[in-house]
Design an enzyme around this catalytic site. Sequence first.
Site, PDB file in Angstrom:
ATOM      1  N   LYS A   1     -42.835  23.810 100.099  1.00 19.25           N
ATOM      2  CA  LYS A   1     -42.298  23.501  98.770  1.00 19.25           C
ATOM      3  C   LYS A   1     -43.417  23.379  97.758  1.00 19.25           C
ATOM      4  O   LYS A   1     -43.270  23.781  96.616  1.00 19.25           O
ATOM      5  CB  LYS A   1     -41.496  22.197  98.803  1.00 19.25           C
ATOM      6  CG  LYS A   1     -40.030  22.424  99.076  1.00 19.25           C
ATOM      7  CD  LYS A   1     -39.193  21.309  98.481  1.00 19.25           C
ATOM      8  CE  LYS A   1     -37.730  21.482  98.824  1.00 19.25           C
ATOM      9  NZ  LYS A   1     -36.928  20.331  98.420  1.00 19.25           N
TER      10      LYS A   1
ATOM     11  N   LYS B   1     -29.708  35.425  99.203  1.00 19.04           N
ATOM     12  CA  LYS B   1     -29.063  34.182  99.608  1.00 19.04           C
ATOM     13  C   LYS B   1     -28.621  33.416  98.359  1.00 19.04           C
ATOM     14  O   LYS B   1     -29.371  33.362  97.369  1.00 19.04           O
ATOM     15  CB  LYS B   1     -30.096  33.366 100.393  1.00 19.04           C
ATOM     16  CG  LYS B   1     -29.628  32.001 100.831  1.00 19.04           C
ATOM     17  CD  LYS B   1     -30.778  31.299 101.558  1.00 19.04           C
ATOM     18  CE  LYS B   1     -30.348  30.004 102.133  1.00 19.04           C
ATOM     19  NZ  LYS B   1     -30.587  28.805 101.482  1.00 19.04           N
TER      20      LYS B   1
ATOM     21  N   LYS C   1     -29.548  28.071  93.880  1.00 18.60           N
ATOM     22  CA  LYS C   1     -29.672  27.690  92.479  1.00 18.60           C
ATOM     23  C   LYS C   1     -30.913  28.327  91.855  1.00 18.60           C
ATOM     24  O   LYS C   1     -30.895  28.745  90.711  1.00 18.60           O
ATOM     25  CB  LYS C   1     -29.764  26.165  92.411  1.00 18.60           C
ATOM     26  CG  LYS C   1     -29.555  25.586  91.065  1.00 18.60           C
ATOM     27  CD  LYS C   1     -29.564  24.067  91.159  1.00 18.60           C
ATOM     28  CE  LYS C   1     -30.806  23.562  91.850  1.00 18.60           C
ATOM     29  NZ  LYS C   1     -31.696  22.735  91.066  1.00 18.60           N
TER      30      LYS C   1
END
Length: 327
Positions: A114, A195, A198
């Site tokens: 991340k 996929k 958001k």
Amino acid sequence: MVAYRIVSGMQPSGRLHLGNLLGALENWRTLQHEHECFFFVADWHALSTNYEDTHQLREYVRDLLVDWLAAGIDPNRATIFIQSRIPAHAILHLLLSMITPIPWLERNPTYKEKQEHLEGRDLSTYGFLGYPVLQAADILLYKADAVPVGKDQLPHLELTREIARRFNHLYQAVFPEPKELLTEFPKVVGTDGRKMSKSYQNTINLSDPEPVVRQKIKTMVTDPARVRRNDPGNPEVCPVFEFHRIFSTSTVIDQVSQGCRTAEIGCIECKTFVADAMVARLAPLWEARNALLANPQRIDEVVEPGCQRAQTISQQTLEEVKTAMKI
Ligand code: TRP
Ligand code: SF4
């Protein structure tokens, strides 16, 4: 069948989409009939990556609750609460942080991923590194037997068990080690064929009204080789067909599959079928959403008793923790 105590949370980081509904929410809805469930809005967790811009946080918390209730999460079956209303989560997070070695956190795969992925944000914060410790506190406070999670969350759950083991070893056996209930997420594609996510802006949201849903489907990508109306297509490579698989009856699926390969059916028509099926599936959810939005105090009525119950149970565990740690 043995009923488990189950804990799971979701971050309020924006509108829920079809991927969330078909992955997590529908699974929760099933679990609540068989197990003792605690579902909470992980608003402190949302701060770990979105600490700079919090102006929509309250709105997102409410949105999430509205979507849960509309999707059939039942406050009479599950305890629904908001993490930040329960101080014990923060206290246990602090206490567990004392016994959690930093290398355990640094080797967590989602940490590095991340950090590299969400560029433009400074994620070299203490809170972000400690994210899994807060998650461990969420789970251990309720002495969960099991946690429904997607694959991406497995390292966090492993860490929860390691922290529990370390606590039990150092002080007293307070915490059971929770196991995972792996949710087999049907991979939901987004409107661009990637996929649904958001961050790709390819989602169909639960809050999208019918015309928006229809418009999004109209502009969806199809089999790129099918340029002209009479070119035959291959449904296997078409994201619209993946929606058919989820929403349409087997009769329609067969018809579309056949009609696409022979160019008997055009993409516009094919998309209308899938839009109709999707709208039919979402209509009850929209109705429930609108009823809640027209009656917003209903949300507080649900959350209040949920928070109270969470408060009582978490406080009890916290007392055991303090006794074990002699504080
Ligand atoms: N980390 C989870 C996610 O991003 C959210 C979460 C926070 C959670 N605390 C939890 C999930 C406890 C399960 C149990 O999806
Ligand atoms: Fe996709 Fe349907 Fe067009 Fe075939 S007919 S390419 S399945 S949208």
